[in-house]
Motif scaffolding. Sequence first.
Motif, PDB file in Angstrom:
ATOM      1  N   LYS A 230      -5.538   6.512  14.425  1.00 17.09           N
ATOM      2  CA  LYS A 230      -4.266   7.139  14.077  1.00 17.09           C
ATOM      3  C   LYS A 230      -3.104   6.176  14.348  1.00 17.09           C
ATOM      4  O   LYS A 230      -3.184   5.314  15.223  1.00 17.09           O
ATOM      5  N   SER A 231      -2.019   6.361  13.614  1.00 15.62           N
ATOM      6  CA  SER A 231      -0.864   5.497  13.787  1.00 15.62           C
ATOM      7  C   SER A 231      -0.348   5.551  15.222  1.00 15.62           C
ATOM      8  O   SER A 231      -0.231   6.614  15.824  1.00 15.62           O
ATOM      9  N   GLY A 403      -5.107  -0.641   2.602  1.00 15.95           N
ATOM     10  CA  GLY A 403      -4.616  -1.986   2.411  1.00 15.95           C
ATOM     11  C   GLY A 403      -3.326  -2.211   3.179  1.00 15.95           C
ATOM     12  O   GLY A 403      -3.254  -1.949   4.375  1.00 15.95           O
ATOM     13  N   GLY A 404      -2.299  -2.686   2.509  1.00 16.89           N
ATOM     14  CA  GLY A 404      -1.026  -2.949   3.156  1.00 16.89           C
ATOM     15  C   GLY A 404      -0.014  -1.838   3.024  1.00 16.89           C
ATOM     16  O   GLY A 404       1.152  -2.020   3.381  1.00 16.89           O
ATOM     17  N   THR A 405      -0.431  -0.680   2.549  1.00 11.32           N
ATOM     18  CA  THR A 405       0.522   0.419   2.355  1.00 11.32           C
ATOM     19  C   THR A 405       1.191   0.810   3.668  1.00 11.32           C
ATOM     20  O   THR A 405       2.405   1.069   3.717  1.00 11.32           O
ATOM     21  N   TYR A 406       0.428   0.828   4.756  1.00 10.46           N
ATOM     22  CA  TYR A 406       1.020   1.237   6.034  1.00 10.46           C
ATOM     23  C   TYR A 406       2.104   0.246   6.473  1.00 10.46           C
ATOM     24  O   TYR A 406       3.090   0.625   7.117  1.00 10.46           O
ATOM     25  N   GLN A 407       1.933  -1.029   6.105  1.00  9.99           N
ATOM     26  CA  GLN A 407       2.951  -2.015   6.441  1.00  9.99           C
ATOM     27  C   GLN A 407       4.233  -1.787   5.639  1.00  9.99           C
ATOM     28  O   GLN A 407       5.337  -1.958   6.153  1.00  9.99           O
ATOM     29  N   LEU A 408       4.071  -1.422   4.381  1.00 15.66           N
ATOM     30  CA  LEU A 408       5.241  -1.115   3.564  1.00 15.66           C
ATOM     31  C   LEU A 408       5.996   0.089   4.109  1.00 15.66           C
ATOM     32  O   LEU A 408       7.235   0.122   4.090  1.00 15.66           O
ATOM     33  N   PHE A 410       6.106   1.102   7.253  1.00 18.53           N
ATOM     34  CA  PHE A 410       6.818   0.636   8.450  1.00 18.53           C
ATOM     35  C   PHE A 410       8.014  -0.223   8.056  1.00 18.53           C
ATOM     36  O   PHE A 410       9.104  -0.122   8.642  1.00 18.53           O
ATOM     37  N   GLN A 411       7.833  -1.058   7.056  1.00 10.35           N
ATOM     38  CA  GLN A 411       8.914  -1.922   6.583  1.00 10.35           C
ATOM     39  C   GLN A 411      10.100  -1.103   6.074  1.00 10.35           C
ATOM     40  O   GLN A 411      11.265  -1.435   6.349  1.00 10.35           O
ATOM     41  N   ASP A 412       9.813  -0.031   5.346  1.00  9.46           N
ATOM     42  CA  ASP A 412      10.888   0.823   4.838  1.00  9.46           C
ATOM     43  C   ASP A 412      11.707   1.414   5.981  1.00  9.46           C
ATOM     44  O   ASP A 412      12.937   1.525   5.898  1.00  9.46           O
ATOM     45  N   LEU A 413      11.020   1.824   7.049  1.00 10.88           N
ATOM     46  CA  LEU A 413      11.730   2.342   8.215  1.00 10.88           C
ATOM     47  C   LEU A 413      12.617   1.251   8.820  1.00 10.88           C
ATOM     48  O   LEU A 413      13.779   1.503   9.162  1.00 10.88           O
ATOM     49  N   ALA A 414      12.067   0.032   8.940  1.00 14.32           N
ATOM     50  CA  ALA A 414      12.827  -1.068   9.530  1.00 14.32           C
ATOM     51  C   ALA A 414      14.085  -1.362   8.720  1.00 14.32           C
ATOM     52  O   ALA A 414      15.160  -1.585   9.285  1.00 14.32           O
ATOM     53  N   TYR A 415      13.967  -1.344   7.386  1.00 13.68           N
ATOM     54  CA  TYR A 415      15.139  -1.541   6.531  1.00 13.68           C
ATOM     55  C   TYR A 415      16.201  -0.485   6.821  1.00 13.68           C
ATOM     56  O   TYR A 415      17.401  -0.781   6.907  1.00 13.68           O
ATOM     57  N   ALA A 416      15.756   0.753   6.948  1.00 15.04           N
ATOM     58  CA  ALA A 416      16.701   1.850   7.180  1.00 15.04           C
ATOM     59  C   ALA A 416      17.363   1.741   8.543  1.00 15.04           C
ATOM     60  O   ALA A 416      18.556   2.044   8.692  1.00 15.04           O
ATOM     61  N   GLN A 434       3.356   9.678  10.888  1.00 15.65           N
ATOM     62  CA  GLN A 434       2.721  10.806  10.190  1.00 15.65           C
ATOM     63  C   GLN A 434       2.433  10.452   8.740  1.00 15.65           C
ATOM     64  O   GLN A 434       1.368  10.781   8.200  1.00 15.65           O
ATOM     65  N   GLN A 435       3.381   9.760   8.096  1.00 14.37           N
ATOM     66  CA  GLN A 435       3.185   9.351   6.708  1.00 14.37           C
ATOM     67  C   GLN A 435       2.036   8.344   6.596  1.00 14.37           C
ATOM     68  O   GLN A 435       1.220   8.411   5.662  1.00 14.37           O
ATOM     69  N   ILE A 436       1.962   7.434   7.537  1.00 13.82           N
ATOM     70  CA  ILE A 436       0.874   6.447   7.540  1.00 13.82           C
ATOM     71  C   ILE A 436      -0.476   7.127   7.666  1.00 13.82           C
ATOM     72  O   ILE A 436      -1.433   6.816   6.961  1.00 13.82           O
ATOM     73  N   ASP A 437      -0.586   8.091   8.572  1.00 11.94           N
ATOM     74  CA  ASP A 437      -1.848   8.823   8.753  1.00 11.94           C
ATOM     75  C   ASP A 437      -2.234   9.562   7.473  1.00 11.94           C
ATOM     76  O   ASP A 437      -3.418   9.595   7.082  1.00 11.94           O
ATOM     77  N   THR A 438      -1.263  10.154   6.816  1.00 13.35           N
ATOM     78  CA  THR A 438      -1.523  10.881   5.565  1.00 13.35           C
ATOM     79  C   THR A 438      -2.031   9.922   4.491  1.00 13.35           C
ATOM     80  O   THR A 438      -3.006  10.218   3.786  1.00 13.35           O
ATOM     81  N   ASP A 439      -1.383   8.775   4.347  1.00 15.24           N
ATOM     82  CA  ASP A 439      -1.768   7.807   3.331  1.00 15.24           C
ATOM     83  C   ASP A 439      -3.170   7.268   3.570  1.00 15.24           C
ATOM     84  O   ASP A 439      -3.959   7.092   2.629  1.00 15.24           O
ATOM     85  N   ILE A 440      -3.486   6.994   4.823  1.00 11.64           N
ATOM     86  CA  ILE A 440      -4.815   6.441   5.136  1.00 11.64           C
ATOM     87  C   ILE A 440      -5.903   7.481   4.888  1.00 11.64           C
ATOM     88  O   ILE A 440      -6.977   7.165   4.370  1.00 11.64           O
ATOM     89  N   ALA A 441      -5.611   8.716   5.236  1.00  8.95           N
ATOM     90  CA  ALA A 441      -6.590   9.787   5.004  1.00  8.95           C
ATOM     91  C   ALA A 441      -6.899   9.921   3.503  1.00  8.95           C
ATOM     92  O   ALA A 441      -8.055  10.133   3.107  1.00  8.95           O
TER      93      ALA A 441
END
Length: 444
Positions: A230-231, A403-408, A410-416, A434-441
């Motif tokens: 989990k994230s 893949g790299g979706t979880y990094q994107l 996290f990156q979006d949060l960092a930009y914000a 929570q979004q990362i966990d959903t995407d990975i599932a």
Amino acid sequence: MPRTRRLTALATAVATLSVLATACTGQSGSAAADDPDKEVTLNFWHGWSAPSETKAIEENIARFEKAHPNIKVKVTGNMTDDKINQALRAGGGKAPDVVSSFTTDSVGKFCNSGAFADLNPFLKKAGIDKAKVFPKTLLDYTQFNGNQCTLPLLNDAYGLVYNKDAFKAAGITEPPKTWSQFVEVAQKLTKTDGDSYEQLGIMPTYHGYETTPVRLAAQWSPRYFDADGKSNLAKDPAFAGMLTAQKDLVAKLGGYEKLEKFRSTFGDEWSAEHPFHKGQVAMQIDGEWRASMAKEAGVTFEIGTAPLPVPDDQAGDYGKGYLSGTIMGIASGGKKQNASWELVKYMTTDTEAVVAFANAIHNVPSTLAALDSPDLQVTPEFKTFLDIARHPKSNTTPAQADGGTYQLTFQDLAYAVEKGDVADIAAGLAKTGQQIDTDIAKAK
């Protein structure tokens, strides 16, 4: 010549490989039945495009063919992941048998989907103990859940490249080792010019070329996922620590809007117009190739390199950094897997081949033996990155099923956060996790 055109946008790669992952399945390495001693021609696709890079590939292939006279290799360069995806889906005799990709972030998809063959059976048959050949971090980003579907082919280490003349003029005698020192040095090196800058200590915003959230976060030694997969973003203080520190640096160097306005004046990352080359910035977060590129661009100042600074409470870990690199694998649907393995084995584990390739394109070698080879051409600037690659606390972003979706995400949060759109970092990390966990599932 280093990574010219090597940095494919992660967002594009994720979209492309999501199709690839669902399109390609095939035999595992243990089921390969072709005779590697028979006459055969392999299709090898890679992404390098600069003349010096393609020349280095051709020289390695020539050495391989001399050692394996029955195997001919048809090389196709400048191949994007999109083109590779289309060819693997189409199959047939023109599809690649062996692939080299710069998209390490998508290893989880390559392995999870069966797009690339598991190389563990090949390694075992060849009597190769991968843990004794490759640095642990490189093995981490080339496998997923025990499936070693790729192997490392050269390595990228990230550190600090700086203008020694600017340091001397500002009375700075050595590169910063801790984050508080880094902030102080960046401020000393910054010279304002009205609403702009005569010289900026460093461009701290995440759009500043290699200054990405994951590369900065590496200095905090983050743990992206817990033992259950989990994230871990909301639980590991490393993430909040990095986001807070970066936002503070942005504020102290003039604020987001002023910095981004100045960044809009920068030239292309891979040209002589790079802001570090032109003296617009005195420090640059970058890879091992930057010093040689700056020299080739004809800079008039002396160049220094150093590891990136670490948080003050981790001063003992100074010297670590973010590691990434190129990967190499075998198409799982190919009919020439044993012959393909001979090529992969040679290019990724043969010390002479790895060292020659590293020397030619100014990248860090990807095997332990090559890192210590007396034939490796080492300048003082390059040695810094070799030391980062060897450091036991250097780390990378782990492979995941998405893949790299979880990094994107996290990156979006960092930009914000850096823009000021997210004031509550803790809440932002919890929502992002929570979004990362959903995407990975969904990806499993």
